[in-house]
Scaffold this motif. Structure first.
Motif, mmCIF file in Angstrom:
data_model
loop_
_atom_site.group_PDB
_atom_site.id
_atom_site.type_symbol
_atom_site.label_atom_id
_atom_site.label_comp_id
_atom_site.label_asym_id
_atom_site.label_seq_id
_atom_site.Cartn_x
_atom_site.Cartn_y
_atom_site.Cartn_z
ATOM 1 N N GLN A 87 0.808 -1.214 0.000
ATOM 2 C CA GLN A 87 0.000 0.000 0.000
ATOM 3 C C GLN A 87 0.843 1.267 0.000
ATOM 4 O O GLN A 87 0.323 2.347 -0.248
ATOM 5 C CB GLN A 87 -0.969 0.002 1.193
ATOM 6 N N TYR A 88 2.135 1.164 0.252
ATOM 7 C CA TYR A 88 3.033 2.319 0.232
ATOM 8 C C TYR A 88 3.824 2.433 -1.064
ATOM 9 O O TYR A 88 4.697 3.280 -1.187
ATOM 10 C CB TYR A 88 3.997 2.264 1.417
ATOM 11 N N GLY A 89 3.549 1.553 -2.014
ATOM 12 C CA GLY A 89 4.224 1.591 -3.300
ATOM 13 C C GLY A 89 5.560 0.880 -3.329
ATOM 14 O O GLY A 89 6.317 1.028 -4.281
ATOM 15 N N GLN A 90 5.858 0.084 -2.297
ATOM 16 C CA GLN A 90 7.116 -0.656 -2.265
ATOM 17 C C GLN A 90 6.908 -2.048 -2.841
ATOM 18 O O GLN A 90 5.873 -2.678 -2.631
ATOM 19 C CB GLN A 90 7.624 -0.793 -0.827
ATOM 20 N N GLN A 91 7.908 -2.539 -3.572
ATOM 21 C CA GLN A 91 7.842 -3.885 -4.105
ATOM 22 C C GLN A 91 8.243 -4.860 -3.006
ATOM 23 O O GLN A 91 9.272 -4.687 -2.350
ATOM 24 C CB GLN A 91 8.750 -4.048 -5.313
ATOM 25 N N VAL A 92 7.426 -5.871 -2.796
ATOM 26 C CA VAL A 92 7.638 -6.832 -1.718
ATOM 27 C C VAL A 92 7.744 -8.235 -2.313
ATOM 28 O O VAL A 92 6.990 -8.589 -3.215
ATOM 29 C CB VAL A 92 6.462 -6.798 -0.708
ATOM 30 N N GLU A 93 8.683 -9.009 -1.815
ATOM 31 C CA GLU A 93 8.813 -10.416 -2.192
ATOM 32 C C GLU A 93 8.662 -11.246 -0.926
ATOM 33 O O GLU A 93 9.403 -11.051 0.037
ATOM 34 C CB GLU A 93 10.173 -10.687 -2.825
ATOM 35 N N GLU A 94 7.676 -12.135 -0.909
ATOM 36 C CA GLU A 94 7.461 -13.010 0.238
ATOM 37 C C GLU A 94 7.666 -14.459 -0.186
ATOM 38 O O GLU A 94 7.384 -14.829 -1.322
ATOM 39 C CB GLU A 94 6.042 -12.860 0.783
ATOM 40 N N THR A 95 8.147 -15.271 0.740
ATOM 41 C CA THR A 95 8.294 -16.699 0.515
ATOM 42 C C THR A 95 7.353 -17.412 1.469
ATOM 43 O O THR A 95 7.383 -17.170 2.674
ATOM 44 C CB THR A 95 9.746 -17.157 0.768
ATOM 45 N N TYR A 96 6.504 -18.272 0.912
ATOM 46 C CA TYR A 96 5.526 -19.035 1.690
ATOM 47 C C TYR A 96 5.963 -20.478 1.788
ATOM 48 O O TYR A 96 6.574 -21.013 0.871
ATOM 49 C CB TYR A 96 4.156 -18.997 1.014
ATOM 50 N N ILE A 97 5.598 -21.118 2.910
ATOM 51 C CA ILE A 97 5.861 -22.537 3.098
ATOM 52 C C ILE A 97 4.519 -23.227 3.335
ATOM 53 O O ILE A 97 3.692 -22.752 4.122
ATOM 54 C CB ILE A 97 6.818 -22.788 4.274
ATOM 55 N N ILE A 98 4.317 -24.344 2.648
ATOM 56 C CA ILE A 98 3.086 -25.113 2.784
ATOM 57 C C ILE A 98 3.218 -26.034 3.997
ATOM 58 O O ILE A 98 4.157 -26.823 4.092
ATOM 59 C CB ILE A 98 2.804 -25.937 1.519
ATOM 60 N N GLN A 99 2.274 -25.923 4.914
ATOM 61 C CA GLN A 99 2.255 -26.717 6.137
ATOM 62 C C GLN A 99 1.592 -28.071 5.879
ATOM 63 O O GLN A 99 0.907 -28.250 4.869
ATOM 64 C CB GLN A 99 1.487 -25.958 7.227
ATOM 65 N N PRO A 100 1.753 -29.045 6.782
ATOM 66 C CA PRO A 100 1.124 -30.362 6.593
ATOM 67 C C PRO A 100 -0.401 -30.302 6.452
ATOM 68 O O PRO A 100 -0.992 -31.117 5.747
ATOM 69 C CB PRO A 100 1.520 -31.135 7.856
ATOM 70 N N ASP A 101 -1.065 -29.314 7.065
ATOM 71 C CA ASP A 101 -2.518 -29.185 6.931
ATOM 72 C C ASP A 101 -2.903 -28.357 5.704
ATOM 73 O O ASP A 101 -4.047 -27.975 5.548
ATOM 74 C CB ASP A 101 -3.116 -28.576 8.196
ATOM 75 N N ARG A 102 -1.927 -28.047 4.843
ATOM 76 C CA ARG A 102 -2.091 -27.288 3.601
ATOM 77 C C ARG A 102 -2.325 -25.795 3.819
ATOM 78 O O ARG A 102 -2.682 -25.078 2.902
ATOM 79 C CB ARG A 102 -3.212 -27.853 2.716
ATOM 80 N N SER A 103 -2.113 -25.316 5.027
ATOM 81 C CA SER A 103 -2.166 -23.876 5.256
ATOM 82 C C SER A 103 -0.824 -23.280 4.858
ATOM 83 O O SER A 103 0.158 -23.999 4.647
ATOM 84 C CB SER A 103 -2.482 -23.569 6.721
ATOM 85 N N LEU A 104 -0.777 -21.962 4.727
ATOM 86 C CA LEU A 104 0.442 -21.269 4.321
ATOM 87 C C LEU A 104 0.952 -20.397 5.459
ATOM 88 O O LEU A 104 0.168 -19.805 6.190
ATOM 89 C CB LEU A 104 0.162 -20.366 3.114
#
Length: 92
Positions: free
Chosen positions: A60-77
């Protein structure tokens, strides 16, 4: 933060193993994160638990963001890593 980085490195190193788990709490979602309004409705059924994937967006501030997600055993992130990058309008 340090434990999140160590967990991310360990998870990436063992990404092909189905027994890998990430026990960290992860980072709080921000506007633009996949999990900002809660977990996605669709489950990631083809990706094995413990695998990770990136997501790039502009916050929302105009900054480019890179996030890394990990998939949990219950398929949540969970968000394992977040990096703010400068926006480049012209290639150097």
């Amino acid at each position: 933060m340090k434990s999140a980085i160590i967990g991310l490195i360990g998870t990436l190193a063992l990404g092909g193993c189905n027994t890998t788990t990430y026990t960290g709490l992860g980072l709080e979602p921000i506007p633009g994160s996949i999990t900002y309004t809660g977990q996605p409705r669709t489950k990631l059924t083809k990706s094995p638990p413990g695998s990770s994937f990136p997501h790039d967006f502009i916050d929302q501030y105009g900054q480019q963001v890179e996030e890394t997600y990990i998939i949990q055993p219950d398929r949540s992130l969970i968000i394992a890593h977040r990096r703010y990058k400068p926006i480049r309008f012209f290639r150097d």
